[in-house]
Design a protein around this motif. Sequence first.
Motif, mmCIF file in Angstrom:
data_model
loop_
_atom_site.group_PDB
_atom_site.id
_atom_site.type_symbol
_atom_site.label_atom_id
_atom_site.label_comp_id
_atom_site.label_asym_id
_atom_site.label_seq_id
_atom_site.Cartn_x
_atom_site.Cartn_y
_atom_site.Cartn_z
ATOM 1 N N UNK A 1 77.642 78.400 13.268
ATOM 2 C CA UNK A 1 76.905 78.964 14.289
ATOM 3 C C UNK A 1 76.570 78.149 15.597
ATOM 4 N N UNK A 2 76.841 78.720 16.678
ATOM 5 C CA UNK A 2 76.475 77.900 18.101
ATOM 6 C C UNK A 2 74.852 78.226 17.864
ATOM 7 N N UNK A 3 74.397 76.849 18.463
ATOM 8 C CA UNK A 3 72.844 76.758 18.488
ATOM 9 C C UNK A 3 72.505 76.692 20.145
ATOM 10 N N UNK A 4 71.583 77.522 20.562
ATOM 11 C CA UNK A 4 71.191 77.631 21.790
ATOM 12 C C UNK A 4 69.769 77.300 21.744
ATOM 13 N N UNK A 5 69.207 76.292 22.403
ATOM 14 C CA UNK A 5 67.830 75.771 22.245
ATOM 15 C C UNK A 5 66.991 76.204 23.210
ATOM 16 N N UNK A 6 65.619 76.220 23.085
ATOM 17 C CA UNK A 6 64.779 76.407 24.254
ATOM 18 C C UNK A 6 63.541 75.455 23.886
ATOM 19 N N UNK A 7 62.916 74.860 24.728
ATOM 20 C CA UNK A 7 61.677 74.213 24.781
ATOM 21 C C UNK A 7 60.388 74.987 24.934
ATOM 22 N N UNK A 8 59.642 75.250 23.883
ATOM 23 C CA UNK A 8 58.269 76.129 23.989
ATOM 24 C C UNK A 8 57.070 75.007 23.854
ATOM 25 N N UNK A 9 56.322 75.223 25.149
ATOM 26 C CA UNK A 9 55.072 74.349 25.168
ATOM 27 C C UNK A 9 54.035 75.340 25.108
ATOM 28 N N UNK A 10 53.351 74.904 23.895
ATOM 29 C CA UNK A 10 52.095 75.882 23.706
ATOM 30 C C UNK A 10 51.033 75.521 24.127
ATOM 31 N N UNK A 11 50.042 76.150 24.783
ATOM 32 C CA UNK A 11 48.565 76.039 25.120
ATOM 33 C C UNK A 11 48.406 74.523 25.488
ATOM 34 N N UNK A 12 49.258 73.919 26.542
ATOM 35 C CA UNK A 12 48.992 72.775 27.019
ATOM 36 C C UNK A 12 47.929 72.831 28.234
ATOM 37 N N UNK A 13 46.975 73.433 27.976
ATOM 38 C CA UNK A 13 46.092 73.641 29.173
ATOM 39 C C UNK A 13 45.077 72.807 29.441
ATOM 40 N N UNK A 14 44.583 72.606 30.505
ATOM 41 C CA UNK A 14 43.447 71.456 30.825
ATOM 42 C C UNK A 14 42.526 71.569 30.098
ATOM 43 N N UNK A 15 41.911 72.837 29.662
ATOM 44 C CA UNK A 15 40.559 72.881 28.986
ATOM 45 C C UNK A 15 40.984 72.443 27.480
ATOM 46 N N UNK A 16 42.121 72.520 26.910
ATOM 47 C CA UNK A 16 42.284 72.101 25.622
ATOM 48 C C UNK A 16 42.661 70.637 25.832
ATOM 49 N N UNK A 17 43.391 70.219 26.353
ATOM 50 C CA UNK A 17 44.164 68.840 26.537
ATOM 51 C C UNK A 17 42.940 67.812 26.962
ATOM 52 N N UNK A 18 42.321 68.163 28.046
ATOM 53 C CA UNK A 18 41.215 67.076 28.700
ATOM 54 C C UNK A 18 39.624 67.534 28.242
ATOM 55 N N UNK A 103 68.331 80.472 19.398
ATOM 56 C CA UNK A 103 68.257 80.498 18.289
ATOM 57 C C UNK A 103 67.550 79.278 17.563
ATOM 58 N N UNK A 104 67.151 78.442 18.354
ATOM 59 C CA UNK A 104 66.376 77.179 17.908
ATOM 60 C C UNK A 104 65.507 76.764 18.987
ATOM 61 N N UNK A 105 63.989 76.690 18.527
ATOM 62 C CA UNK A 105 63.175 76.401 19.514
ATOM 63 C C UNK A 105 62.632 74.891 19.189
ATOM 64 N N UNK A 106 62.514 73.919 19.967
ATOM 65 C CA UNK A 106 61.750 72.710 19.979
ATOM 66 C C UNK A 106 60.392 73.071 20.519
ATOM 67 N N UNK A 107 59.309 72.877 19.541
ATOM 68 C CA UNK A 107 57.721 73.304 19.813
ATOM 69 C C UNK A 107 57.018 71.765 20.004
ATOM 70 N N UNK A 108 56.222 72.169 21.112
ATOM 71 C CA UNK A 108 55.082 71.067 21.211
ATOM 72 C C UNK A 108 53.759 71.735 21.810
ATOM 73 N N UNK A 109 52.671 71.105 21.846
ATOM 74 C CA UNK A 109 51.709 71.495 22.452
ATOM 75 C C UNK A 109 50.235 71.321 21.651
ATOM 76 N N UNK A 110 49.252 72.347 21.747
ATOM 77 C CA UNK A 110 48.131 72.401 21.092
ATOM 78 C C UNK A 110 47.611 73.796 20.563
#
Length: 186
Positions: A1-18, A103-110
């Motif tokens: 299967x061919x993999x197609x990727x996206x980056x998902x940045x979850x809730x990297x909001x100033x009020x959470x991060x800082x 069909x493939x997610x790379x996930x980062x965040x808060x």
Amino acid sequence: MIRKTALLIVDAQTGIVDGPAIGPVFQNAALVTTIKKVRKEAWKRAIPVLYVQDTDVAEAGADAFAIHPELAPLPTETVVLKQSTDAFHGTDLHDQLQLLEINHLVITGCKTEYCVDSACRRATTLGYDVTLVRDGHSTTDNAVLAAEQIIAHHNACLHGLGNIDPFILVRDSTEDLFTPTHDTYR
């Protein structure tokens, strides 16, 4: 299967991060640096970057509500607003990803144990393989565990977690995150 990727940045909001009310998250400066590095690689490879923004963090328009200024999306990038810990619940995130044939997610965040965990788990039930960036998510201490323990615990618990076929791998930001390795384990 061919993999197609996206980056998902979850809730990297100033009020959470800082903070101050909800954060700052554990090692917030290192987190921002890591997410920036991962995002830069996504841009270099023309991989779509999508952002999730939690409407409960602060009033729309407030500094705390905004995605962290060092991580602000480009005008052409998708920002999905959500009201629950699950980035897919009541949003068009799944539809947006399907339009891109992802069909493939790379996930980062808060925050690790809430919105990051929920995004990872729900993504697998929707058919996405997930790569959680080991050093690309963070949280705050709670009454029972220190943030560092919560992060380590989730990295251990989520690595290999699957629902039928799609599953989660936890990988370090120094690895080639955008080339999924899930098929080598099937």
